[in-house]
Motif scaffolding. Sequence first.
Motif, short mmCIF file in Angstrom:
data_model
loop_
_atom_site.label_atom_id
_atom_site.label_comp_id
_atom_site.label_asym_id
_atom_site.label_seq_id
_atom_site.Cartn_x
_atom_site.Cartn_y
_atom_site.Cartn_z
N VAL A 176 -4.09 -4.94 -7.14
CA VAL A 176 -5.16 -4.89 -8.14
C VAL A 176 -6.38 -4.23 -7.54
O VAL A 176 -7.00 -3.34 -8.14
N LEU A 177 -6.72 -4.64 -6.31
CA LEU A 177 -7.90 -4.08 -5.63
C LEU A 177 -7.75 -2.58 -5.47
O LEU A 177 -8.70 -1.82 -5.67
N THR A 178 -6.54 -2.16 -5.08
CA THR A 178 -6.38 -0.74 -4.80
C THR A 178 -6.29 0.06 -6.09
O THR A 178 -7.05 0.99 -6.31
N HIS A 217 0.81 -1.21 0.00
CA HIS A 217 0.00 0.00 0.00
C HIS A 217 0.84 1.26 0.00
O HIS A 217 0.65 2.17 -0.79
N LEU A 225 -6.53 -0.81 -9.58
CA LEU A 225 -7.47 -0.93 -10.70
C LEU A 225 -8.91 -0.70 -10.29
O LEU A 225 -9.74 -0.32 -11.11
N MET A 226 -9.22 -0.94 -9.01
CA MET A 226 -10.60 -0.70 -8.59
C MET A 226 -10.89 0.78 -8.37
O MET A 226 -12.04 1.19 -8.44
N GLU A 227 -9.88 1.59 -8.09
CA GLU A 227 -10.15 3.01 -7.82
C GLU A 227 -10.89 3.70 -8.97
O GLU A 227 -11.92 4.33 -8.74
N ARG A 268 -2.95 -9.26 -5.29
CA ARG A 268 -4.37 -8.99 -5.26
C ARG A 268 -4.67 -7.64 -4.60
O ARG A 268 -5.54 -6.88 -5.03
#
Lengths: 213, 213
Positions: free
Chosen positions: A179-181, A83, A183-185, A176
Motif C-alpha cells: 500500500v505504501l509503495t 517490493h 498507492l502512495m506513489e 502495508r
Amino acid sequence: MSELSRRSGVPVPTIKFYLREGLLRPGRATASNQAEYEEEHLRRLRLVRALITLGGLSVAATREVLEAVGEPLGRYETLGVTHYALRSPVAAVPEGDGTDGSAAEVERLVERMGWTVTEQSPLRGALAAGLRALRGVGADYGAEELVPYAELAAATARLDLDQLAGIEDRIDIAERALVLTVLMEPVLATLRRMAQENEAALRYAGQDGGAGG
Amino acid sequence: MSELSRRSGVPVPTIKFYLREGLLRPGRATASNQAEYEEEHLRRLRLVRALITLGGLSVAATREVLEAVGEPLGRYETLGVTHYALRSPVAAVPEGDGTDGSAAEVERLVERMGWTVTEQSPLRGALAAGLRALRGVGADYGAEELVPYAELAAATARLDLDQLAGIEDRIDIAERALVLTVLMEPVLATLRRMAQENEAALRYAGQDGGAGG
C-alpha cells in the motif's frame, strides 16, 4: 464464504477463483457446503487482492510473494520480496548497452549515498532506464545532480518505514508495504506537482505580466 | 525538412503529420519542394514531441498548450497551462460524492501548508482520489499524516524550480517543466523504493532470522 466476502469486500466468485488458483487456503469444512474461515484467511485474502489489483501482479507472481511471506523470513526479506515483485515505476525504455554511462551513474549514486541496495535489485536497472529517458530529451542527470533528490527520497523512506513499526505479522507487513509503495506513489507525485505550483507562484506570480493564482 | 528531422530525431512522416494538424508552422518556402526551418521550428517540434510522447497528450490538448505558450503569458501561467494539460498521476478512482471527507482533507492540507494552488487546479481532485484509494484499503491518511510528506514534496519542488531559473524562452520553459514533471516522476519513485530498501536494511537486516543484502 459469504461472511468472508462481506468482511473483505471481495466478491464470492473472486474468492472461489483465488481458492482454485491456490492463492487462498480452503477453510475448515463444517458441513457439506459450509466451511469456516478464520482471521488468517481474511488477512491473506486482503493481501492477495492488494497484490493483484493494486500491484498489478499476475497470479504466478502473487503466488511467489505469498510463498515468501509464508516462509520464516525476517521483515527485511519480506519487504524485499514484495517490493521486487512489483512493476518498475519507469515505463519501458530501450535497454542500454551499458556504454551510455547511466548504469555507472547509478552505481556512483548508490555509493555516494552509502545505500544498501542488493546487487540483484531491479531498481538499479529501473533508475538507469529513467536516466536514459531523461538524457534522450537533453536533460542530463548524473549522480551529482541526483544526490539532493536522493536525500529527500531517503527522508521520505524514513517516514514510510516508521509506519511499519509495531507491525509484527508478516502478512500485515507485506500488505502495508504494498500500500505504501503502490498507492502512495501517485499521492506523492500529486503533492510534488502541487508544491511546484506553489513554488512557481512564489517565484513568478506578478512578474512579467502574470497575475497569478 | 530532412535537416529538421535529423536535428530533432523526429521522423519526416511524423513532422508532416504535425504540420497537417497545425501543431507546427510551415517553414519559409525557398523552392517548390523546399522550405526553410529555423531554430524556432526545432524548439517547437521538440516541445510537441515531448507533449505527445512523454505527456501522453492528445493533439487537441497539445494545441491548447501551444496556444498558451504562444500567448504573452508569464512564466507562472506557462507552467500552469503545461501542468494542467497533463494526465493526473492518480489512476482512475470512482469520483467521491464529496461526503467521504477526502476533499476536505485536501483543503485542510493546502491551508496547513500555506500553499497557493488555484481553485480550478485538477491536482485537488487528484489528491482527494488518491486519499480515497488509500482509505479503500484501510490506510487512512488525512491532512495531519500528509504534512511531513508535503514538506518533503515542497523541498523537492524547490530543487525542480531551481532548474528553470535562467531559462527565459517560454517554449523552453514549457518543455523543461514537462520533462521535470513527467520524466522525473518515475525516477523519484525509484529513488524512494531504493531508499526504502536501504532503510529496511538499516532497521531490520540481521534481525529475526534475516541476513540482509
